[in-house]
Design a protein around this motif. Structure first.
Motif, PDB file in Angstrom:
ATOM      1  N   SER A 638       0.750  -1.291   0.044  1.00  0.00           N
ATOM      2  CA  SER A 638       0.205   0.079   0.025  1.00  0.00           C
ATOM      3  C   SER A 638       0.984   1.255   0.030  1.00  0.00           C
ATOM      4  O   SER A 638       1.704   1.327   0.620  1.00  0.00           O
ATOM      5  N   VAL A 639       0.486   2.212  -0.415  1.00  0.00           N
ATOM      6  CA  VAL A 639       1.109   3.531  -0.488  1.00  0.00           C
ATOM      7  C   VAL A 639      -0.195   4.680  -0.215  1.00  0.00           C
ATOM      8  O   VAL A 639      -1.321   4.505  -0.749  1.00  0.00           O
ATOM      9  N   GLU A 640      -0.001   5.514   0.676  1.00  0.00           N
ATOM     10  CA  GLU A 640      -0.810   6.559   0.895  1.00  0.00           C
ATOM     11  C   GLU A 640      -0.356   7.982   1.058  1.00  0.00           C
ATOM     12  O   GLU A 640       0.723   8.120   1.629  1.00  0.00           O
ATOM     13  N   ILE A 641      -1.086   8.821   0.484  1.00  0.00           N
ATOM     14  CA  ILE A 641      -0.580  10.191   0.354  1.00  0.00           C
ATOM     15  C   ILE A 641      -1.367  10.727   1.711  1.00  0.00           C
ATOM     16  O   ILE A 641      -2.636  10.579   1.966  1.00  0.00           O
ATOM     17  N   ASP A 642      -0.517  11.666   2.392  1.00  0.00           N
ATOM     18  CA  ASP A 642      -1.102  12.355   3.531  1.00  0.00           C
ATOM     19  C   ASP A 642      -1.578  11.700   4.666  1.00  0.00           C
ATOM     20  O   ASP A 642      -2.908  11.425   5.000  1.00  0.00           O
ATOM     21  N   PRO A 643      -0.873  10.640   5.212  1.00  0.00           N
ATOM     22  CA  PRO A 643      -1.270   9.562   5.995  1.00  0.00           C
ATOM     23  C   PRO A 643      -1.862  10.110   7.354  1.00  0.00           C
ATOM     24  O   PRO A 643      -2.620   9.472   8.081  1.00  0.00           O
ATOM     25  N   ASN A 644      -1.493  11.209   7.894  1.00  0.00           N
ATOM     26  CA  ASN A 644      -1.900  12.083   9.035  1.00  0.00           C
ATOM     27  C   ASN A 644      -3.169  12.964   8.618  1.00  0.00           C
ATOM     28  O   ASN A 644      -3.559  13.631   9.881  1.00  0.00           O
ATOM     29  N   HIS A 645      -3.703  12.810   7.497  1.00  0.00           N
ATOM     30  CA  HIS A 645      -4.902  13.657   7.072  1.00  0.00           C
ATOM     31  C   HIS A 645      -4.730  15.068   7.432  1.00  0.00           C
ATOM     32  O   HIS A 645      -5.416  15.602   8.242  1.00  0.00           O
ATOM     33  N   GLU A 646      -3.521  15.837   7.163  1.00  0.00           N
ATOM     34  CA  GLU A 646      -3.375  17.117   7.425  1.00  0.00           C
ATOM     35  C   GLU A 646      -3.510  18.056   6.418  1.00  0.00           C
ATOM     36  O   GLU A 646      -3.642  19.296   6.547  1.00  0.00           O
ATOM     37  N   VAL A 647      -3.950  17.661   5.114  1.00  0.00           N
ATOM     38  CA  VAL A 647      -4.255  18.515   3.837  1.00  0.00           C
ATOM     39  C   VAL A 647      -5.628  18.284   3.352  1.00  0.00           C
ATOM     40  O   VAL A 647      -5.844  17.045   3.019  1.00  0.00           O
TER      41      VAL A 647
END
Length: 875
Positions: A638-647
């Motif tokens: 898996s690859v996730e952009i913005d894993p901390n959900h900051e944007v």
């Protein structure tokens, strides 16, 4: 100002109904561009040119020739409680520090906005928050005189709406010459002063909240010259700094509070009140100054022979003053601890209607903590007293004093107090032009509110938001750019987003993702220090942040503030060098819209090794597509952009690449849908349902919202959204066959033709029954394993252009989650707590995302086959 923000939450949530229903309608032959990103536009060097000079420097500092004028005020006013009037006399000492000789001066006469013939009355309807609910005659000017070079004479003046021009007999010389302006005036106090001042009749007497209550100087600066925009309603204020010395004469049975410090306590307070105030100045706990019993008894200091008392206040280096008076006030106070051992006084005055510990019984605690936290984080509080007044206003700010709704409780009361006192930093200390740039005070203030709330009482009222999920609201095409004059925005829903939430979110993104906390905080504090008690322009903020942080942030200012650019970063796929995972993974990224942003990736491989990689914004200087060569050793899971959900992201669904598991042999999308239909009751039972009524409830900012939904075959639907606490219907939607009607806040809303088919489809009682019909495309994408357990993922494309992914439990067959692609990204709803109603399973809990916070809607009641009257659906 915060009163309408909770309404904006609800309106945006219900507006999402239209967005989801009418989503993604495309001409099948139309070629949709893969990306609209333009690297030349995003990173163009031609930005912020020509905005700097010797007054406002390119570093963001006040330039070497920066100047500003000063206005000192002496005011004597009398409150007439019989006729609800203020009679006053103001003497303004105006000091011309500019390099210009002035032949005329401009003053603000804001009470004139309540006249029938005012420009504000023409712009805003009477039922609008900024409309005039009851008209007055505005200011009655009895005498206007000037004193120059010790010569007194009648002024030559002209009144134009909320402005007054005084034409001088000789020029007021530059670089320090001063003159006096004296005005005798009166005005009737409106009951609803555009939600910023006025009066209301509480259980124990009238409460007067007085602001914009004296003629005030307009600002002369090097940005706009004389700032003479009229006071219309949404645009707030722009004022010169100075010292204030004012006296309020009111009936002896009233308590008066005002900006600054009381100068004559012995003349207006009882001995007991003075003793309690002295205790409060030394106490970290709230001390009662005037209890409910004392208020009811009417204990007071005796006035003059006419039964009047004069309260004397002073405040220095302020841009304004406001005050409040009532015999109904309960009064308490406590000590504020400031940096370097200094202290100030927190106090609250409020009626008995909301005096419990769930209401104003904790007001002073909230005031004290708000001021202490802001002072510690940004800049010490600069005034001797901080006063909260319970009034009819939803929330309004003035130097050292705020007016908050007397109805607010618990988290709503903390929120409004914390917000309004945050304004003592923006714009009371950092004196931006609110009438033109609401985002420079409301947006910056909303940002520091979130920092404060996280710290208060171990996060008692802190509700963390999922910023990634706010892209729907942040990047809505219906929004104006943040860089828009407030009265031009006009729409209250848009104002809440553009002046408050979007700029505050931009600062969070800048702090957490672009600069990091250390560099951001240092630059932001530098901006506050540089422009404390001065008048910054937008470019001063932009240039300060650029210069102090050491980053060229022009791409950021363009996207977030100057334009309504969208952000949607996507993972297009994962390949491997020579097809071998051990040689490295090629992660394909796409920037789908105009806004660039740094990229944070969370990468997990088959060995369960997870790494976080931060890619700079410069990766997009090559164009909208970027391939990141990740030094992998095994296959990527898996690859996730913005894993901390900051944007905020317009479509978070494409932020993640996950290798789905294959479904069992023989399982397809049609079987998954059939299993769901069987799980909730069976096709025969569902087809026998002729009508359904559902009442849902949810809590937003401490307020109960009620959704009333009724559907009837064939093709009829009624939906209303109401706020019972305010006895107000916020939204209404009706579908009757091919007719569609929508209403927001009592106003009919035009519906785009492309949205109507989707909205009409919402009238289906069980839409899954239609999925086998012509025009529907179903595809089983595979199986997913996450916190929801093992689910089948089905792609559904509808005949009216809607695309959605639906997740069904592999064990129960029930629908767990739905992701609907919209014109503004993706809407995500989760379903749980299924209950049997007459043989049909209905989800009694639905979770949806609103402004990045998951909102829980709970079903209160469901009824089937009531034989609903057709009149319910009449348009």
């Amino acid at each position: 100002m915060k009163a309408f923000l909770k309404i904006c939450f609800v309106i945006c949530l219900t507006m999402g109904f239209l967005n989801v229903a009418g989503a993604q309608e495309q001409n099948q032959d139309q070629q949709v561009p893969k990306s609209t990103f333009d690297k030349y536009e995003a990173f163009s060097p031609l930005f912020m040119t020509g905005q700097t000079n010797a007054f406002h420097s390119a570093t963001g500092e006040p330039g070497p020739m920066y100047w500003q004028n000063q206005a000192n005020y002496k005011i004597k006013a009398t409150l007439d409680t019989i006729n609800h009037k203020v009679e006053g006399k103001v003497t303004i000492t105006y000091i011309n520090n500019s390099p210009y000789n002035l032949d005329f001066l401009w003053l603000q006469l804001d009470q004139n906005t309540f006249r029938k013939d005012s420009r504000g009355s023409a712009l805003y309807p009477s039922n609008d928050r900024n409309g005039v609910h009851t008209f007055t005659d505005g200011y009655h000017l009895k005498n206007v005189s000037i004193s120059m070079d010790h010569r007194n004479e009648k002024a030559d003046y002209v009144v134009s709406d909320t402005r007054m021009q005084i034409r001088l007999p000789e020029a007021l010389k530059s670089k320090g010459e001063s003159m006096d302006i004296t005005i005798d005036y009166s005005f009737e106090i409106p009951e609803h002063g555009k939600d910023r001042m006025g009066r209301f009749d509480s259980k124990n007497g009238w409460i007067y909240t007085l602001a914009q209550w004296y003629p005030r100087m307009e600002v002369l600066d090097e940005v706009d010259g004389w700032n003479t925009l009229p006071y219309l309603g949404t645009g707030e204020f722009y004022l010169e700094y100075g010292d204030f010395d004012y006296e309020i004469t009111a009936p002896e049975n009233m308590i008066v509070v005002g900006s600054g410090e009381l100068q004559n306590p012995k003349e207006v307070l009882t001995d007991q009140e003075m003793d309690q105030l002295e205790k409060a100045r030394k106490s970290d706990q709230t001390v009662m100054i005037r209890s409910k019993a004392q208020m009811m008894e009417g204990t007071h200091h005796e006035g003059d022979r006419n039964g009047m008392l004069t309260w004397h206040f002073k405040i220095n280096q302020s841009r304004d003053v406001a005050w409040a008076a009532s015999k109904a006030f309960i009064w308490d106070a406590a000590k504020i601890n400031l940096p370097n051992g200094k202290t100030a006084l927190a106090q609250s005055v409020y009626p008995e209607e909301n005096s419990g510990q769930d209401g104003y019984g904790r007001s002073t605690e909230y005031v004290k903590n708000s001021i202490e936290l802001y002072s510690k984080e940004w800049l010490p509080y600069t005034y001797p007293v901080a006063t909260n007044v319970a009034g009819h206003e939803g929330g309004m700010e003035y130097p050292g004093i705020v007016f908050c709704s007397y109805k607010s409780k618990t988290s709503s009361l903390w929120g409004v107090i914390n917000h309004e006192f945050g304004h003592n930093w923006f714009p009371m200390i950092v004196g931006s032009n609110e009438r033109k740039y609401a985002w420079m005070d409301e947006g910056f203030n909303t940002f520091i509110n979130s920092v404060d709330t996280k710290e208060f009482n171990d996060g008692e009222y802190y509700n963390p938001s999922d910023l990634q999920q706010t892209g729907n609201q942040m990047f809505n095409e219906a929004l104006d750019p943040v860089f828009t004059t407030p009265d031009v925005i006009h729409n209250q829903q848009n104002l809440g987003m553009e002046a408050y939430f979007k700029p505050s979110t931009a600062l969070k993104v800048l702090r957490n993702t672009v600069l990091g906390k250390d560099r951001f905080d240092y630059a932001f504090k530098t901006y506050i220090k540089r422009w404390a008690f001065k008048h910054p322009a937008p470019w001063d903020f932009f240039n300060t942040m650029n210069s102090v942080s050491g980053e060229d942030l022009t791409w950021f200012w363009k996207g977030w503030f100057m334009n309504n650019w969208k952000l949607d970063q996507a993972i297009e796929g994962v390949d491997y060098v020579d097809g071998d995972p051990s040689k490295g993974a090629l992660i394909k990224l796409l920037n789908k819209y105009k806004m660039p942003m740094p990229v944070t990736l969370k990468i997990t491989d088959e060995n369960n090794t997870t790494k976080t990689v931060k890619l700079p914004v410069e990766i997009w200087m090559t164009g909208p597509e970027y391939v990141y060569n990740y030094p992998s050793n095994s296959r990527i899971v898996s690859v996730e952009i913005d894993p901390n959900h900051e944007v905020p992201d317009l479509n978070p669904d494409n932020n993640t690449f996950t290798k789905l598991m294959e479904a069992p042999v023989g399982m397809d999308a049609t079987k998954v849908i059939d299993n769901y239909i069987e799980a909730i009751g069976g096709r025969k039972v569902l087809e026998a349902v002729k009508d359904i009524s559902i009442t849902r409830k949810e809590m937003i900012q401490g307020n109960e919202i009620v959704f009333d939904i009724k559907k009837k075959k064939p093709g009829k639907m009624f939906l209303s959204v109401s706020l019972p606490q305010m006895n107000r219907t916020l939204a209404k939607y009706i579908v009757n066959g091919n007719e569609v009607y929508a209403e927001n806040n009592g106003q009919k809303q035009e519906i785009p033709e492309k949205s109507k088919p989707g909205i009409m489809s919402q009238a289906a009682i069980f839409p899954e029954l239609n999925y086998g019909q012509k025009g529907y495309e179903l595809k089983l994408l595979g199986m997913n394993m996450d916190a929801d357990g093992k689910t089948y993922v089905v792609q559904v494309n509808t005949p009216y252009g809607q695309s959605k992914k639906i997740y069904f439990s592999a064990d129960s067959g029930l629908k767990i989650k739905e992701e609907v692609a919209t014109d503004n990204g993706a809407a995500v709803n989760r379903f749980a707590d299924y209950k049997n109603v007459d043989g049909v399973k209905i989800p009694y809990t639905e979770m949806t995302n609103n402004f990045g916070r998951e909102v829980k809607m709970t079903v209160d009641e469901v009824t089937l086959n009531q034989n609903l009257e057709d009149s319910i659906f009449k348009i």
